[in-house]
Write a protein that holds these residues in place. Structure first.
Motif, short mmCIF file in Angstrom:
data_model
loop_
_atom_site.label_atom_id
_atom_site.label_comp_id
_atom_site.label_asym_id
_atom_site.label_seq_id
_atom_site.Cartn_x
_atom_site.Cartn_y
_atom_site.Cartn_z
N PHE A 74 0.83 -1.21 0.00
CA PHE A 74 0.00 0.00 0.00
C PHE A 74 0.87 1.26 0.00
CE2 PHE A 74 -2.92 3.15 1.43
CZ PHE A 74 -4.13 2.74 0.91
N ASP A 81 2.45 7.44 0.50
CA ASP A 81 2.79 8.73 -0.09
C ASP A 81 3.56 8.41 -1.37
OD1 ASP A 81 3.15 11.37 -0.53
OD2 ASP A 81 3.87 11.83 1.47
N LEU A 130 -0.21 0.06 -7.44
CA LEU A 130 -1.08 1.00 -6.73
C LEU A 130 -0.55 2.43 -6.83
CD1 LEU A 130 -1.90 -1.21 -3.69
CD2 LEU A 130 -3.55 -0.27 -5.26
N VAL A 172 -2.53 5.84 -8.52
CA VAL A 172 -2.69 7.19 -7.97
C VAL A 172 -2.10 8.23 -8.92
CG1 VAL A 172 -2.08 8.70 -6.07
CG2 VAL A 172 -2.71 6.34 -5.61
N TRP A 175 -9.40 12.78 -10.60
CA TRP A 175 -9.55 11.56 -9.79
C TRP A 175 -10.62 10.70 -10.42
CZ3 TRP A 175 -10.00 14.06 -4.26
CH2 TRP A 175 -8.78 14.70 -3.98
N ALA A 189 -9.37 2.62 2.86
CA ALA A 189 -8.13 3.16 2.31
C ALA A 189 -8.01 2.84 0.82
CB ALA A 189 -6.93 2.59 3.07
N LEU A 199 -7.77 5.33 -2.30
CA LEU A 199 -6.61 5.24 -3.20
C LEU A 199 -7.05 5.15 -4.66
CD1 LEU A 199 -3.52 4.81 -2.50
CD2 LEU A 199 -3.90 2.50 -3.27
N GLY A 226 -5.78 8.94 -3.61
CA GLY A 226 -4.80 8.57 -2.60
C GLY A 226 -4.18 9.75 -1.88
N TRP A 227 -2.86 9.89 -2.02
CA TRP A 227 -2.14 10.93 -1.28
C TRP A 227 -2.20 12.30 -1.96
CZ3 TRP A 227 0.75 7.05 -3.90
CH2 TRP A 227 1.41 7.50 -5.04
N LEU A 252 -4.32 11.31 2.50
CA LEU A 252 -4.78 9.92 2.42
C LEU A 252 -5.59 9.56 3.65
CD1 LEU A 252 -4.65 7.19 0.93
CD2 LEU A 252 -2.68 6.65 2.32
N THR A 285 -9.45 8.46 3.71
CA THR A 285 -9.82 7.17 4.30
C THR A 285 -10.86 7.35 5.39
OG1 THR A 285 -7.56 6.44 3.88
CG2 THR A 285 -8.87 5.09 5.36
#
Lengths: 347, 118
Positions: free
Chosen positions: A105, A108, A180, A184, A194, A257, A261, A266-267, A289, A293
């Motif tokens: 996962f 960042d 992953l 992102v 997004w 989460a 993501l 995500g971040w 993130l 979440t």
């Protein structure tokens, strides 16, 4: 790492370094899980105009620790008729994958333990293992309630796993990668890059399937305390029950989460591409993130406080006759958009 | 390439060890007072009668079988989805045909009532 390398053989130093990093992920996660249970009781308490737990420590903040201690000192009952080995393996099969999934996962841009290309496939595989915990627990308990709960739960989990898998395929089509971190990065640009926008139906389906996968209200017929007592874990007590419990909550955080993501960038900062971006540039990606979440984690609790339990036939109808057709159609729509190079969220 | 997966392997091991250690602590710290009534299968105050491994509805098997078909389908879709941008229209049409066949089967099982739970 250099320090460890200086007085240990290289291979051992590497392993110890990795273990240290894993501890840095797992410890905060366990604390988060513990306080998520408190948050649940508090949130539902406030929604029902109660205060929630407030005796242990200031505002009840010591409650999760007290709960853990209490469960630790409780007797573990091994039913005489149960298959003992399987009975003890089942909770491990619930908690293990829920924790291990965090290995790939990305927290960042550079903050990821194992930056592997098959990341999403690995997570899908691990979340599928969870159903074994349920079905083994139900069978090994050798109790009628446990068996009924396990069979119901297993059929429900596998049904929603299909919708979930199709929703993930939609994300893959849009992102073009199983990694992953790359998923992102494919959402880089602004709030409107997004995937929640182009994949909105899949976002809804993925999250609702996640709620059903974790056997949470309103899909909690597997536990159904008013009819089959507690379902598959009726025979579990003390720490064996606690491990199931932790696994369930770790899974809820994992689903939240992952939704953040795959669909909410995500971040990435929500202010990207606007005049506010420099103002919030100091906020680390981990915080964004976490906030994203938290939105979905809160939805889990909100659902439980709001919706009455679904009937079993309604659950199966929703999974098979509503979600699967919608996801298949939407995969084709997104696929066509990608092939025709229509997607404006790609630039 | 493959050494990227070493942390994953270690993580899986640690994840299971954590669960095992927690249960081990429960066994060490908790009391143990076995009792034939306490350790019998729970059944709302009754003496447990009959075998607990009872018959259950065949539709659960049916769901499991259908699940395997669809899950395989998803496994096929994964690589296709990743490279769709490169294989373009040909790849898209090929998968449309494949999905079309699946959908025909899906409609068949729907009409046959395999998805009905009265």
């Amino acid at each position: 790492m250099e320090l460890l390398d200086s007085f240990l053989p290289h291979g051992l130093a590497t392993v110890i370094w990795i273990v240290l990093k894993i501890v840095l992920i797992v410890l905060p996660l366990m604390v988060l899980v513990a306080y998520y249970t408190l948050a649940e009781r508090k949130v539902i308490g406030f929604m029902q105009v109660r205060i929630g737990p407030n005796r242990v420590g200031p505002n009840g903040l010591g409650q999760p620790i007290a709960d853990a201690l209490k469960l630790m000192f409780k007797e573990i009952i091994l039913p005489t008729k149960a298959n003992k080995v399987l009975f003890l393996i089942a909770p491990l099969l619930t908690l293990g994958p829920a924790l291990a999934a965090w290995a790939v996962f990305p927290f960042d841009a550079e903050l990821v333990l194992a930056d592997v290309n098959a990341g999403l496939l690995y997570i899908l595989a691990l979340t599928s293992v969870g159903v074994y915990g349920v079905i083994i627990a139900g069978w090994a308990s050798n109790s009628k309630y446990a068996l009924l709960g396990a069979v119901r739960s297993a059929a429900q989990i596998v049904s929603y796993e299909i919708a979930m898998g199709f929703a993930i395929v939609g994300v893959l089509v849009a992102a073009g990668s199983l990694n992953l971190g790359d998923i992102v990065r494919a959402q880089d640009g602004s709030l409107f890059h997004w995937f929640w926008l182009p994949l909105f139906p899949l976002l809804v389906i993925y999250f609702i399937s996640g709620v059903a996968e974790t056997n949470r209200a309103p899909f909690d017929v597997a536990e159904g305390e008013s009819e089959i007592v507690a379902g598959f874990h009726v025979e579990y007590s003390g720490m064996t029950f606690a491990v199931f419990f932790l696994g369930e909550y770790a899974n809820m955080i994992l689903i939240s989460a992952l939704t953040a993501l795959m669909f909410l960038g995500g971040w990435l900062s929500p202010f990207q591409g606007t005049f506010l971006e420099p103002v919030f540039a100091w906020v680390p990606g981990l915080v964004w993130l976490f906030l994203k979440t938290a939105i979905f984690a809160f939805l889990f609790l909100w659902f439980r406080a709001t919706f009455p339990r679904y009937r079993y036939d309604q659950i199966m109808r929703l999974g098979w006759k509503v979600f699967i057709p919608i996801t298949i159609v939407w995969i084709m729509v997104v696929g066509l958009a990608v092939v025709l190079e229509l997607p404006w969220w790609f630039d | 390439m493959l050494e990227n997966y070493l942390p994953v392997l270690i993580f899986i091991v640690i994840a299971f060890v954590i669960g095992a250690v927690m249960m081990g602590m429960g066994f060490m710290l908790g009391s143990r007072k076995p009792d034939s009534e306490k350790d019998s299968p729970y059944e709302c105050g009754f003496e447990a009668f009959e075998d607990a491994r009872m018959k259950f509805d065949v539709r659960y098997y049916l769901v499991a079988i259908l699940f395997i078909i669809f899950d395989l389908e998803i496994a096929f879709l994964f690589p296709w989805a990743v490279v769709l941008g490169e294989i373009g229209m040909v790849g898209f049409v090929a998968m449309s045909v494949f999905l079309g066949i699946l959908v025909v089967g899906f409609i068949y099982e729907w009409k046959k009532g395999a998805l009905e739970w009265e």
